[in-house]
Write an enzyme that holds these catalytic residues in place. Structure first.
Site, PDB file in Angstrom:
ATOM      1  N   GLU A 230       0.859  -1.183   0.000  1.00  0.00           N
ATOM      2  CA  GLU A 230       0.000   0.000   0.000  1.00  0.00           C
ATOM      3  C   GLU A 230       0.892   1.229   0.000  1.00  0.00           C
ATOM      4  OE1 GLU A 230      -2.968   0.418   3.097  1.00  0.00           O
ATOM      5  OE2 GLU A 230      -3.802   2.153   2.037  1.00  0.00           O
TER       6      GLU A 230
ATOM      7  N   ASN B  45     -12.379  -2.859   0.113  1.00  0.00           N
ATOM      8  CA  ASN B  45     -11.374  -3.011   1.166  1.00  0.00           C
ATOM      9  C   ASN B  45     -12.027  -2.787   2.514  1.00  0.00           C
ATOM     10  OD1 ASN B  45      -8.684  -2.997   2.488  1.00  0.00           O
ATOM     11  ND2 ASN B  45      -9.242  -0.865   2.890  1.00  0.00           N
ATOM     12  N   GLU B  46     -12.146  -3.811   3.282  1.00  0.00           N
ATOM     13  CA  GLU B  46     -12.698  -3.767   4.647  1.00  0.00           C
ATOM     14  C   GLU B  46     -13.837  -2.750   4.778  1.00  0.00           C
ATOM     15  OE1 GLU B  46      -9.174  -2.966   7.194  1.00  0.00           O
ATOM     16  OE2 GLU B  46      -9.817  -0.885   7.269  1.00  0.00           O
TER      17      GLU B  46
ATOM     18  N   CYS C  85      -6.783   1.209   2.516  1.00  0.00           N
ATOM     19  CA  CYS C  85      -7.624   2.410   2.511  1.00  0.00           C
ATOM     20  C   CYS C  85      -7.356   3.253   1.275  1.00  0.00           C
ATOM     21  CB  CYS C  85      -7.364   3.228   3.764  1.00  0.00           C
ATOM     22  SG  CYS C  85      -7.966   2.399   5.233  1.00  0.00           S
TER      23      CYS C  85
END
Ligand code: AHR
Length: 664
Positions: free
Chosen positions: A51, A385-386, A255
């Site tokens: 990331e 994503n989550e 994120c």
């Protein structure tokens, strides 16, 4: 063909062993000897998650040495930033002039800002700009560097330009000079050879005649990038990642993928093509992403290190922390307007074509134009994503999922079950995944070391017929979020349980991967670095011992101990790599006393012989650091092994015993 036959023989063998085991279940009174059954497990269990967080891309893995090369930094990235961040106006030898930032007729509409240099008197040495790189520019004597700049001559006369690399005591490279010759934007290139080592050099670009110039994309790359790729990656950092032998790579976040508000979603199409045409933006971690390391470079890196690419695309919603955790004034999760969802989904289909389509297809042609006519063999796509499991998320995820599965049944779609290992999002996420029969779901957890030791049975009871699991982000967070041996051993212990459950857990990746010292937004990370050093943590070595020692068959009950009360201190696994026939044992001791472990290799087919034994061991609170003279690293010796033997596992240690197989 031979490899295929070997695999087939192995599978038949494992099926046979399973049948033997099935007929020897404990409830059948004839079963006196428990024969361990080999179970096929994911051969690609351990990979990495990249990331762009902690300056992992610009100022990190991306080898560009100039910070803010395109003058696109702005206060939206960070309130103290502007287009001249990392730049200084420079005169040498009493010249004078002005610099300004302009936007009229830029190199490309996606790259609107450039600098205008108006030289009124060039003085003795010229007038121009200096860039300080990321905490200084690191150069090494004898190494060659590729300099480039886009220039538009705004005055009538040609202007000579000199480029220098300067250290505290003067030039650290041979300077180069060229002359402008175009009133249109034109790219000029030069090779600079460093004559000294310097960890904090600066790049000077000086105009040496009266005149007016527009300048943009001022760039300096080491020629020695990873695999010598142009627009490539920092070789020492990339090699450290490659040395993990990751079987897959998830990118670009986290994120970052679903972004800080809908305007900040990561759009892969903005990150391909000539670097001067890419769309830069702030990232959710509050700094700038040049996207010089974009989707082409990610795919190329995956190929270069033998990792399957796993891109993650937002599920049409932004991060639920948008404007929140990291900024004042929460925005929260928002969904793209439904009438934009077709276009969003089409982008994902186009991504699959970009990676896998023929060079004659629309998007395959763009890949070919970038120098890669062959496909990248994309097999996995992450959607979301989550994300908070809201109706807004579910509606959009389903729209994407249905289309991608209908058009590309060959692609494994990885869904998401929220940010935590339990709770509402997790439960609702799993219910939704089961309803849709999503191929795989991504679980995340950052917990204390004890949590990992207390949850070793987590996947033992997972339904094997439901979605498979990708543990996409996990790390044991020790006190003060330090990378201790204790945390690495907790992760290693847990990884033995992932291997045991490698039939349902298909992928796992520690997170985050990279952190630039002095520029982290998140700790702990797997690998720390600065401009000149790469500093693997102890956790890195634990990961490496697992990812370099994977198998595709798991054998239970091979390693046992008679010591009581070891359920939370001791764990072990036994896998076999059916390609080589190597049998690999992993033993982890989280306690202060050595543990005698009994090993019975009868079921594995391992022959008597010599094994390599690699041990990572020390003070449980030990940490590795860039500055330490001695860091904890694995040590390898050899050991004579028989069908059955006892091995004493040292206190606080991870031990990997690799027994060479007969097949090569
Ligand atoms: O790994 C750091 C962050 O942790 C990721 O961006 C996010 O998915 C998680 O919350």
């Amino acid at each position: 063909m031979i490899a295929y036959m070997k695999k087939l023989t192995c599978l038949l063998l494992s099926c046979f062993l399973m049948l033997v085991a099935a007929s020897a279940q404990p409830n059948q009174s004839t079963a006196k000897i428990k024969i361990p059954a080999a179970k096929p497990i994911s051969p690609s269990l351990f990979g990495i998650f990249f990331e762009d967080l902690n300056y992992a891309a610009d100022g990190g893995l991306y080898a560009e040495l100039i910070q803010n090369r395109s003058f696109e930094y702005n206060p939206a990235d960070r309130k103290e930033w502007n287009p001249l961040t990392a730049w200084e106006y420079t005169t040498e030898g009493f010249g004078y002039g002005t610099i300004s930032i302009e936007t009229n007729a830029p190199v490309h509409a996606n790259n609107p800002h450039y600098v205008v240099l108006n030289v009124e008197d060039e003085g003795r040495e010229g007038v121009g700009l200096t860039n300080s790189g990321f905490d200084g520019i690191v150069v090494r004597a004898g190494q060659k560097y590729n300099f480039s700049v886009f220039v538009r001559q705004l005055s009538d006369n040609a202007v000579p330009i000199t480029v220098k690399l300067k250290g505290k005591k003067g030039n650290v490279a041979d300077s180069v000079t060229f002359s402008t010759n175009s009133k249109e934007w034109k790219k000029y290139t030069a090779t600079i050879t460093a004559t000294e080592n310097d960890d904090s050099a600066k790049l000077e670009i000086l105009a040496k005649a009266k005149g007016k110039l527009a300048l943009d994309m001022i760039s300096l790359f080491p020629q020695n990038t990873f695999k010598n790729r142009p627009n490539g990656l920092r070789s020492d950092l990339a090699q450290t990642i490659a040395d993990l032998h990751p079987k897959f790579m998830r990118f670009p976040g986290g994120c970052l993928a679903h972004g800080d508000g809908l305007g900040n979603l990561y759009r892969w199409k903005n990150t391909i093509g000539p670097v001067e045409q890419r769309v830069e933006q702030r990232n959710i971690w509050n700094y700038h992403q040049s996207v010089g390391l974009g989707y082409f470079e990610f795919f190329q890196f995956c190929e270069d290190i033998g990792a399957k690419p796993l891109p993650v695309i937002a599920a049409g919603v932004c991060c639920q922390n948008s404007g929140g955790t990291w900024r004042i004034g929460s925005i929260g999760q928002r969904g793209l307007p439904l009438d934009e969802m077709n276009a969003w989904t089409q982008d994902i289909l186009d991504l699959i074509e970009y990676a896998n389509g023929p060079a004659t297809s629309t998007w395959g042609a763009k890949r070919a134009a970038a120098g890669h006519p062959e496909p990248f063999h994309l097999q996995y796509v992450g959607i979301g994503n989550e994300d908070a499991q809201t109706p807004v998320f579910r509606e959009r995820f389903k729209m994407i999922y249905d289309v991608v599965k209908a058009k590309h049944p060959e692609i494994t779609v990885v869904g998401t079950v929220g940010p935590f290992p339990a709770g509402d999002d997790y439960e609702q996420g799993w219910r939704f995944a089961n309803e849709l029969k999503v191929d795989m779901v991504d679980e995340h957890y950052y917990e204390k070391p004890e949590w990992f030791l207390n949850n070793l049975a987590r996947y033992d009871s997972y339904n094997r017929a439901a979605s498979k699991v990708y543990v996409g982000e996990y790390a044991a967070h020790d006190v003060k979020r330090k990378n201790t041996l204790r945390s690495a051993l907790a992760e290693a212990t847990y990884m033995t349980s992932l291997e045991r459950n490698g039939d349902v857990v298909r992928f796992a990746s520690y997170a985050p991967l990279l952190g630039r010292k002095g520029h982290t937004q998140w700790n702990p990370n797997l690998i720390y670095f600065n401009g000149s050093q790469v500093c693997p943590t102890i956790n890195y070595y634990a990961q490496q011992l697992f990812s370099s020692n994977e198998g595709d068959l798991y054998f239970p009950n091979v390693i046992t101990t008679d010591l009581p009360d070891t359920a939370k201190t001791f764990a072990a696994s036994c896998v076999k790599d059916s390609e080589t026939g190597d049998v690999i044992l992993k033993l982890v001791n989280n306690g202060a006393a050595a543990i005698p472990a009994k090993v019975n290799l009868s079921a594995t087919g391992a022959a008597n012989g010599t094994a390599n034994v690699t041990i990572l061991s020390g003070d449980p609170m030990a940490e590795n650091s860039c500055d330490a003279s001695q860091n904890l690293t694995p040590q390898t010796t050899t050991l004579a092994v028989k069908k059955s033997f006892t091995y004493t596992v040292p206190a606080y240690s991870l031990v990997v015993i690799r027994i060479k197989g007969s097949r090569k």
